[in-house]
Design a protein around this motif. Structure first.
Motif, PDB file in Angstrom:
ATOM      1  N   UNK A   1      34.406  80.615 -48.537  1.00  0.00           N
ATOM      2  CA  UNK A   1      35.653  80.446 -49.268  1.00  0.00           C
ATOM      3  C   UNK A   1      36.811  80.160 -48.342  1.00  0.00           C
ATOM      4  N   UNK A   2      37.425  81.220 -47.825  1.00  0.00           N
ATOM      5  CA  UNK A   2      38.576  81.088 -46.936  1.00  0.00           C
ATOM      6  C   UNK A   2      38.248  80.225 -45.728  1.00  0.00           C
ATOM      7  N   UNK A   3      37.006  80.301 -45.262  1.00  0.00           N
ATOM      8  CA  UNK A   3      36.616  79.557 -44.066  1.00  0.00           C
ATOM      9  C   UNK A   3      36.645  78.053 -44.221  1.00  0.00           C
ATOM     10  N   UNK A   4      36.538  77.541 -45.466  1.00  0.00           N
ATOM     11  CA  UNK A   4      36.647  76.093 -45.644  1.00  0.00           C
ATOM     12  C   UNK A   4      35.486  75.411 -46.314  1.00  0.00           C
ATOM     13  N   UNK A   5      34.753  76.109 -47.200  1.00  0.00           N
ATOM     14  CA  UNK A   5      33.714  75.508 -48.052  1.00  0.00           C
ATOM     15  C   UNK A   5      32.491  75.038 -47.273  1.00  0.00           C
ATOM     16  N   UNK A   6      32.258  75.582 -46.090  1.00  0.00           N
ATOM     17  CA  UNK A   6      31.057  75.210 -45.343  1.00  0.00           C
ATOM     18  C   UNK A   6      29.824  75.865 -45.953  1.00  0.00           C
ATOM     19  N   UNK A   7      28.694  75.176 -45.814  1.00  0.00           N
ATOM     20  CA  UNK A   7      27.403  75.684 -46.265  1.00  0.00           C
ATOM     21  C   UNK A   7      26.372  75.439 -45.169  1.00  0.00           C
ATOM     22  N   UNK A   8      25.403  76.316 -45.084  1.00  0.00           N
ATOM     23  CA  UNK A   8      24.281  76.090 -44.181  1.00  0.00           C
ATOM     24  C   UNK A   8      23.214  75.276 -44.911  1.00  0.00           C
ATOM     25  N   UNK A   9      22.116  75.001 -44.223  1.00  0.00           N
ATOM     26  CA  UNK A   9      21.017  74.260 -44.843  1.00  0.00           C
ATOM     27  C   UNK A   9      20.157  75.202 -45.679  1.00  0.00           C
ATOM     28  N   UNK A  10      19.425  74.639 -46.618  1.00  0.00           N
ATOM     29  CA  UNK A  10      18.496  75.437 -47.420  1.00  0.00           C
ATOM     30  C   UNK A  10      17.472  76.121 -46.525  1.00  0.00           C
ATOM     31  N   UNK A  11      16.987  75.395 -45.522  1.00  0.00           N
ATOM     32  CA  UNK A  11      15.991  75.956 -44.615  1.00  0.00           C
ATOM     33  C   UNK A  11      16.542  77.176 -43.886  1.00  0.00           C
TER      34      UNK A  11
ATOM     35  N   UNK B   1      36.719  57.783 -54.289  1.00  0.00           N
ATOM     36  CA  UNK B   1      37.459  56.511 -54.364  1.00  0.00           C
ATOM     37  C   UNK B   1      38.762  56.535 -53.573  1.00  0.00           C
ATOM     38  N   UNK B   2      39.094  57.654 -52.958  1.00  0.00           N
ATOM     39  CA  UNK B   2      40.346  57.773 -52.214  1.00  0.00           C
ATOM     40  C   UNK B   2      40.039  57.735 -50.718  1.00  0.00           C
ATOM     41  N   UNK B   3      40.416  56.671 -50.033  1.00  0.00           N
ATOM     42  CA  UNK B   3      39.997  56.495 -48.637  1.00  0.00           C
ATOM     43  C   UNK B   3      40.549  57.542 -47.671  1.00  0.00           C
ATOM     44  N   UNK B   4      41.690  58.138 -48.002  1.00  0.00           N
ATOM     45  CA  UNK B   4      42.266  59.152 -47.094  1.00  0.00           C
ATOM     46  C   UNK B   4      41.453  60.446 -47.073  1.00  0.00           C
ATOM     47  N   UNK B   5      40.601  60.667 -48.089  1.00  0.00           N
ATOM     48  CA  UNK B   5      39.743  61.850 -48.121  1.00  0.00           C
ATOM     49  C   UNK B   5      38.525  61.593 -47.241  1.00  0.00           C
ATOM     50  N   UNK B   6      38.407  62.351 -46.169  1.00  0.00           N
ATOM     51  CA  UNK B   6      37.360  62.119 -45.182  1.00  0.00           C
ATOM     52  C   UNK B   6      36.058  62.853 -45.490  1.00  0.00           C
ATOM     53  N   UNK B   7      36.165  63.923 -46.291  1.00  0.00           N
ATOM     54  CA  UNK B   7      34.975  64.707 -46.592  1.00  0.00           C
ATOM     55  C   UNK B   7      35.224  65.504 -47.869  1.00  0.00           C
ATOM     56  N   UNK B   8      34.189  65.650 -48.684  1.00  0.00           N
ATOM     57  CA  UNK B   8      34.251  66.463 -49.896  1.00  0.00           C
ATOM     58  C   UNK B   8      33.258  67.606 -49.709  1.00  0.00           C
ATOM     59  N   UNK B   9      33.750  68.829 -49.817  1.00  0.00           N
ATOM     60  CA  UNK B   9      32.926  69.984 -49.490  1.00  0.00           C
ATOM     61  C   UNK B   9      32.788  70.911 -50.690  1.00  0.00           C
ATOM     62  N   UNK B  10      31.740  71.729 -50.677  1.00  0.00           N
ATOM     63  CA  UNK B  10      31.546  72.729 -51.715  1.00  0.00           C
ATOM     64  C   UNK B  10      30.620  72.278 -52.824  1.00  0.00           C
ATOM     65  N   UNK B  11      30.587  73.070 -53.886  1.00  0.00           N
ATOM     66  CA  UNK B  11      29.766  72.801 -55.069  1.00  0.00           C
ATOM     67  C   UNK B  11      30.542  73.200 -56.312  1.00  0.00           C
ATOM     68  N   UNK B  12      30.104  72.667 -57.447  1.00  0.00           N
ATOM     69  CA  UNK B  12      30.675  73.082 -58.718  1.00  0.00           C
ATOM     70  C   UNK B  12      32.177  72.914 -58.732  1.00  0.00           C
ATOM     71  N   UNK B  13      32.893  73.968 -59.099  1.00  0.00           N
ATOM     72  CA  UNK B  13      34.353  73.963 -59.056  1.00  0.00           C
ATOM     73  C   UNK B  13      34.859  74.870 -57.941  1.00  0.00           C
ATOM     74  N   UNK B  14      34.110  74.874 -56.860  1.00  0.00           N
ATOM     75  CA  UNK B  14      34.521  75.503 -55.604  1.00  0.00           C
ATOM     76  C   UNK B  14      34.487  74.381 -54.569  1.00  0.00           C
ATOM     77  N   UNK B  15      35.575  73.597 -54.557  1.00  0.00           N
ATOM     78  CA  UNK B  15      35.579  72.312 -53.864  1.00  0.00           C
ATOM     79  C   UNK B  15      36.673  72.242 -52.807  1.00  0.00           C
ATOM     80  N   UNK B  16      36.428  71.422 -51.804  1.00  0.00           N
ATOM     81  CA  UNK B  16      37.413  71.185 -50.762  1.00  0.00           C
ATOM     82  C   UNK B  16      37.523  69.705 -50.457  1.00  0.00           C
ATOM     83  N   UNK B  17      38.751  69.233 -50.300  1.00  0.00           N
ATOM     84  CA  UNK B  17      39.019  67.857 -49.882  1.00  0.00           C
ATOM     85  C   UNK B  17      39.556  67.900 -48.461  1.00  0.00           C
TER      86      UNK B  17
END
Length: 374
Positions: free
Chosen positions: A179-189, A304-320
């Motif tokens: 959450x606070x850390x920035x919507x990072x996730x590890x791998x399923x493995x 569709x917005x070029x200034x957004x470099x990465x989209x993070x998270x899942x569902x409605x827990x999202x980060x731009x």
């Protein structure tokens, strides 16, 4: 008497709310895409919520846990039915920090061990053991630093293996979407190997679902995207739609004993009424389905917005994520476009945590404003 000055404040004073909107003391309407740190799950002043609390407070608002409270049983059964976590036991408390504190305590009771493994950029609360397991030195006082915690990088499975094989780790605690850390996730493995290592080394596997739980990830719990069965699951935030409530789901392998855990206010009648109204609304309004539909729409618009470099998270827990810090962007969205968004320890990330019943039309309002600001 002045308030203890620990919060940097935006110059906005909300006095009422309805659905995805809040209204300030000047009558200005704001679109709330942050929900006070993902707390507002079914919308401000949802009629189910206000009705449940009003009716309950007119009957009985509080009594201690020394008596029977059928609302607690009803809340536990409803949580089991909607979450799919069959066979778990529920301990009710007041907040996410308290939930994680009790989760860590249970792990230590169960294993007889005292060290915890947590992960970089994780956040688990501000109380004693919970804050020690949080990767932010600025909020860890010397008294907290006495806790035995090892912080590892996400995806460092060799590090986890090495630490658990030392034999003194009672728990691994992890957010499946940080959450606070920035919507990072590890791998399923990684998640699945950590779970296996915990099983092999008598270590409790704690899923911190304080922010990602209750449908926000697109499943009831974020860990349900993976082949893991947590020993302990901590919950709070969206659980009460603003009423203070938290809880711990505890695997039946962990035996309860009188006096093991306790709380004065946890699981009080009003909190249970609020919690039941949230679960009933999630079920009746098919909100997890809405989360997935809106998430897909949001991500497609964001791409569709070029200034957004990465989209993070899942569902409605999202980060731009952008290539610049978003502090000024957030200010413009609040003061010029009247839209609440969130930040993170990643200063280039805009956090989006709207009510689970947000609409496509409301998402369109956000993207129109964002494009104009950019």
């Amino acid at each position: 008497m002045p308030l203890f000055d620990v919060y940097p404040l935006y110059n906005v004073t909300p006095v009422s709310g309805k659905g995805a909107y809040v209204y300030d003391d000047n009558g200005t309407e704001y679109l709330d895409l942050y929900g006070g740190h993902a707390v507002i799950s079914i919308g401000h002043a949802h009629p189910n919520y206000t009705k449940a609390i009003t009716e309950q407070v007119n009957k009985l608002g509080f009594y201690s846990n020394a008596i029977k409270n059928p609302l607690q049983v009803e809340l536990a059964n409803k949580t089991e039915a909607l979450s799919g976590c069959e066979g778990y036991n529920l301990f009710l408390c007041n907040s996410g920090a308290e939930a994680n504190e009790n989760a860590l305590k249970l792990a230590s009771f169960k294993t007889g061990k005292e060290r915890v493994v947590a992960f970089k950029n994780g956040f688990h609360g501000r109380t004693s053991a919970a804050v020690a397991a949080t990767d932010n030195k600025n909020i860890i006082a010397p008294i907290n630093a006495q806790q035995k915690v090892t912080i590892l990088e996400l995806n460092d499975i060799l590090g986890v293996k090495a630490e658990l094989e030392k034999g003194d780790v009672c728990a691994v605690i992890i957010e499946f979407i940080q959450g606070v850390g920035g919507l990072d996730q590890a791998t399923a493995d990684f998640y699945e190997q950590v779970f296996a290592l915990c099983k092999a080394n008598n270590t409790m596997f704690i899923a911190d679902e304080v922010q990602s739980g209750y449908g926000r990830s697109g499943k009831f719990f974020a860990f349900q995207y993976y082949n893991v069965t947590p020993d302990i699951i901590s919950i709070a935030k969206g659980m009460g739609n603003g009423f203070p409530i938290g809880g711990v789901l505890i695997h039946p392998d962990i035996e309860a004993k009188y006096g093991m855990l306790g709380t004065t206010f946890g699981g009080n009648h009003l909190a249970c009424a609020a919690g039941l109204s949230v679960l009933n609304t999630i079920e009746e309004e098919a909100l997890i389905t809405n989360v997935n539909e809106i998430s897909e729409y949001f991500i497609s618009e964001a791409k569709a917005i070029p200034q957004i470099k990465n989209i993070k998270g899942r569902g409605l827990m999202l980060g731009l994520e952008f290539d610049f810090e978003v502090g000024e962007l957030r200010k413009k969205l609040i003061y010029e476009y009247h839209i609440f968004t969130g930040g993170a320890s990643n200063k280039k990330l805009l956090r989006i945590l709207p009510p689970l019943n947000i609409t496509k039309a409301q998402i369109d309002v956000f993207f129109k404003a964002l494009k104009e600001v950019l």
